[in-house]
Design a protein around this motif. Structure first.
Motif, PDB file in Angstrom:
ATOM      1  N   HIS A  53       2.397  -3.928 -11.541  1.00  0.00           N
ATOM      2  CA  HIS A  53       3.670  -4.669 -11.565  1.00  0.00           C
ATOM      3  C   HIS A  53       4.827  -3.776 -11.142  1.00  0.00           C
ATOM      4  CE1 HIS A  53       1.621  -7.929 -13.376  1.00  0.00           C
ATOM      5  NE2 HIS A  53       1.715  -7.557 -14.632  1.00  0.00           N
ATOM      6  N   GLN A  54       4.903  -2.601 -11.736  1.00  0.00           N
ATOM      7  CA  GLN A  54       6.019  -1.712 -11.440  1.00  0.00           C
ATOM      8  C   GLN A  54       6.051  -1.322  -9.972  1.00  0.00           C
ATOM      9  OE1 GLN A  54       5.800   1.542 -14.198  1.00  0.00           O
ATOM     10  NE2 GLN A  54       6.270   0.267 -15.966  1.00  0.00           N
ATOM     11  N   ILE A  55       4.907  -0.991  -9.438  1.00  0.00           N
ATOM     12  CA  ILE A  55       4.839  -0.560  -8.040  1.00  0.00           C
ATOM     13  C   ILE A  55       5.155  -1.714  -7.096  1.00  0.00           C
ATOM     14  CG2 ILE A  55       3.268   0.244  -6.232  1.00  0.00           C
ATOM     15  CD1 ILE A  55       1.823   1.843  -8.506  1.00  0.00           C
ATOM     16  N   LEU A  56       4.549  -2.867  -7.308  1.00  0.00           N
ATOM     17  CA  LEU A  56       4.728  -3.984  -6.389  1.00  0.00           C
ATOM     18  C   LEU A  56       6.125  -4.590  -6.455  1.00  0.00           C
ATOM     19  CD1 LEU A  56       1.248  -5.745  -6.639  1.00  0.00           C
ATOM     20  CD2 LEU A  56       2.101  -4.236  -4.840  1.00  0.00           C
ATOM     21  N   TYR A  57       6.681  -4.706  -7.648  1.00  0.00           N
ATOM     22  CA  TYR A  57       8.025  -5.271  -7.743  1.00  0.00           C
ATOM     23  C   TYR A  57       9.076  -4.350  -7.138  1.00  0.00           C
ATOM     24  CZ  TYR A  57       7.152  -9.627 -10.111  1.00  0.00           C
ATOM     25  OH  TYR A  57       6.761 -10.905 -10.379  1.00  0.00           O
ATOM     26  N   ALA A  58       8.821  -3.071  -7.130  1.00  0.00           N
ATOM     27  CA  ALA A  58       9.776  -2.124  -6.557  1.00  0.00           C
ATOM     28  C   ALA A  58       9.678  -2.063  -5.028  1.00  0.00           C
ATOM     29  CB  ALA A  58       9.542  -0.723  -7.139  1.00  0.00           C
ATOM     30  N   ASN A  59       8.595  -2.584  -4.467  1.00  0.00           N
ATOM     31  CA  ASN A  59       8.375  -2.468  -3.038  1.00  0.00           C
ATOM     32  C   ASN A  59       7.920  -3.815  -2.459  1.00  0.00           C
ATOM     33  OD1 ASN A  59       7.411  -1.902  -0.443  1.00  0.00           O
ATOM     34  ND2 ASN A  59       6.713   0.143  -1.038  1.00  0.00           N
ATOM     35  N   PRO A  60       8.858  -4.624  -1.956  1.00  0.00           N
ATOM     36  CA  PRO A  60       8.510  -5.944  -1.428  1.00  0.00           C
ATOM     37  C   PRO A  60       7.486  -5.905  -0.286  1.00  0.00           C
ATOM     38  CG  PRO A  60      10.880  -5.746  -1.678  1.00  0.00           C
ATOM     39  CD  PRO A  60      10.299  -4.394  -1.945  1.00  0.00           C
ATOM     40  N   ASP A  61       7.542  -4.866   0.549  1.00  0.00           N
ATOM     41  CA  ASP A  61       6.571  -4.766   1.645  1.00  0.00           C
ATOM     42  C   ASP A  61       5.163  -4.541   1.112  1.00  0.00           C
ATOM     43  OD1 ASP A  61       8.535  -5.124   3.574  1.00  0.00           O
ATOM     44  OD2 ASP A  61       8.891  -2.959   3.789  1.00  0.00           O
ATOM     45  N   LEU A  62       5.057  -3.711   0.086  1.00  0.00           N
ATOM     46  CA  LEU A  62       3.748  -3.468  -0.523  1.00  0.00           C
ATOM     47  C   LEU A  62       3.231  -4.741  -1.197  1.00  0.00           C
ATOM     48  CD1 LEU A  62       1.519  -1.415  -1.059  1.00  0.00           C
ATOM     49  CD2 LEU A  62       2.757  -0.751  -3.141  1.00  0.00           C
ATOM     50  N   MET A  63       4.124  -5.501  -1.847  1.00  0.00           N
ATOM     51  CA  MET A  63       3.704  -6.761  -2.462  1.00  0.00           C
ATOM     52  C   MET A  63       3.208  -7.729  -1.394  1.00  0.00           C
ATOM     53  SD  MET A  63       5.657  -9.533  -4.875  1.00  0.00           S
ATOM     54  CE  MET A  63       5.738  -8.485  -6.311  1.00  0.00           C
ATOM     55  N   ALA A  64       3.926  -7.811  -0.280  1.00  0.00           N
ATOM     56  CA  ALA A  64       3.503  -8.695   0.811  1.00  0.00           C
ATOM     57  C   ALA A  64       2.125  -8.279   1.321  1.00  0.00           C
ATOM     58  CB  ALA A  64       4.529  -8.665   1.940  1.00  0.00           C
ATOM     59  N   TRP A  65       1.914  -6.985   1.479  1.00  0.00           N
ATOM     60  CA  TRP A  65       0.603  -6.489   1.914  1.00  0.00           C
ATOM     61  C   TRP A  65      -0.464  -6.839   0.878  1.00  0.00           C
ATOM     62  CZ3 TRP A  65      -2.448  -2.972  -0.710  1.00  0.00           C
ATOM     63  CH2 TRP A  65      -3.611  -2.582  -0.036  1.00  0.00           C
ATOM     64  N   HIS A  66      -0.160  -6.594  -0.384  1.00  0.00           N
ATOM     65  CA  HIS A  66      -1.096  -6.881  -1.469  1.00  0.00           C
ATOM     66  C   HIS A  66      -1.526  -8.353  -1.428  1.00  0.00           C
ATOM     67  CE1 HIS A  66      -2.825  -6.609  -5.520  1.00  0.00           C
ATOM     68  NE2 HIS A  66      -2.139  -7.690  -5.839  1.00  0.00           N
ATOM     69  N   LEU A  67      -0.577  -9.246  -1.277  1.00  0.00           N
ATOM     70  CA  LEU A  67      -0.892 -10.669  -1.229  1.00  0.00           C
ATOM     71  C   LEU A  67      -1.608 -11.048   0.067  1.00  0.00           C
ATOM     72  CD1 LEU A  67       2.393 -12.070  -2.793  1.00  0.00           C
ATOM     73  CD2 LEU A  67       0.123 -11.976  -3.865  1.00  0.00           C
ATOM     74  N   ARG A  68      -1.189 -10.435   1.173  1.00  0.00           N
ATOM     75  CA  ARG A  68      -1.818 -10.720   2.459  1.00  0.00           C
ATOM     76  C   ARG A  68      -3.301 -10.349   2.433  1.00  0.00           C
ATOM     77  NH1 ARG A  68       1.757  -8.596   5.280  1.00  0.00           N
ATOM     78  NH2 ARG A  68       0.929  -6.492   5.423  1.00  0.00           N
ATOM     79  N   THR A  69      -3.629  -9.212   1.805  1.00  0.00           N
ATOM     80  CA  THR A  69      -5.031  -8.789   1.747  1.00  0.00           C
ATOM     81  C   THR A  69      -5.873  -9.715   0.876  1.00  0.00           C
ATOM     82  OG1 THR A  69      -4.665  -7.275  -0.115  1.00  0.00           O
ATOM     83  CG2 THR A  69      -4.473  -6.357   2.139  1.00  0.00           C
ATOM     84  N   ARG A  70      -5.200 -10.532   0.080  1.00  0.00           N
ATOM     85  CA  ARG A  70      -5.900 -11.508  -0.756  1.00  0.00           C
ATOM     86  C   ARG A  70      -5.793 -12.927  -0.185  1.00  0.00           C
ATOM     87  NH1 ARG A  70      -5.069  -7.096  -2.876  1.00  0.00           N
ATOM     88  NH2 ARG A  70      -6.092  -6.306  -4.736  1.00  0.00           N
ATOM     89  N   GLY A  71      -5.196 -13.023   0.985  1.00  0.00           N
ATOM     90  CA  GLY A  71      -5.123 -14.307   1.680  1.00  0.00           C
ATOM     91  C   GLY A  71      -4.064 -15.251   1.167  1.00  0.00           C
TER      92      GLY A  71
END
Length: 181
Positions: A53-71
């Motif tokens: 949570h801490q990492i992804l909420y602090a980095n919108p690009d990383l969150m987008a990548w995280h979600l993209r890799t999960r479709g």
């Protein structure tokens, strides 16, 4: 009766009492083991989730990548945050559901969560992304969520889902299944 018979009877009673105490200790040990398993699972899940949570909420690009890799990447940053929140909420709901199935969470406690899980699963946005994220969850939970979805005909984005949990739970118990919407 002579004394050897009384001694044998007394010995038998002592042995039976020892067996009862031993059985009780085994039952307590099982309960403690279950509790330890539950605590360990909860700690592992919570620790992973908090760091993520801490990492992804602090980095919108990383969150987008995280979600993209999960479709299931959203249209924008706000949509990604909402989708991520839905995924995390369903992970929490899954832990409660599985905990109840395994006996870690009493039926009484689970009953208090039934409507919460239904609201989370039947949220129109959750239903929209469910086909993309269902692979992330345990099969028992997937069947439960899809049973919930099957009972909802149409849901407006502005209307909450309401369900008579008592009637539904009783009906499904009679059918040998779990609760549903």
């Amino acid at each position: 009766m002579d004394s050897p018979v009384w001694v044998q009877i007394a010995s038998l009673v002592v042995v039976l009492l020892a067996l009862l105490v031993s059985t009780y200790q085994v039952l307590l040990a099982r309960r403690q083991t279950k509790s330890l398993q539950q605590t360990t699972e909860a700690a592992l899940t919570a620790g992973q989730a908090e760091a993520r949570h801490q990492i992804l909420y602090a980095n919108p690009d990383l969150m987008a990548w995280h979600l993209r890799t999960r479709g299931c990447e959203g249209r924008d940053e706000q949509d990604n945050r909402r989708r991520y929140f839905i995924i995390q909420k369903l992970i929490s709901d899954e832990a409660l559901f599985i905990g109840n199935l395994r006996g870690f969470i009493s039926d009484e406690s689970w009953h208090g969560w039934i409507d919460v899980v239904k609201q989370d699963a039947c949220n129109p946005e959750a239903r929209q992304i469910w086909p993309e994220i269902r692979f992330m969850y345990a099969e028992e939970f997937v069947r439960h969520i899809e049973a919930l979805h099957g009972e909802i005909k149409s849901v407006s984005m502005s209307e909450p889902v309401t369900v008579d949990a008592e009637v539904t739970a009783d009906r499904l118990r009679a059918e040998g299944s779990r609760e549903s919407c």
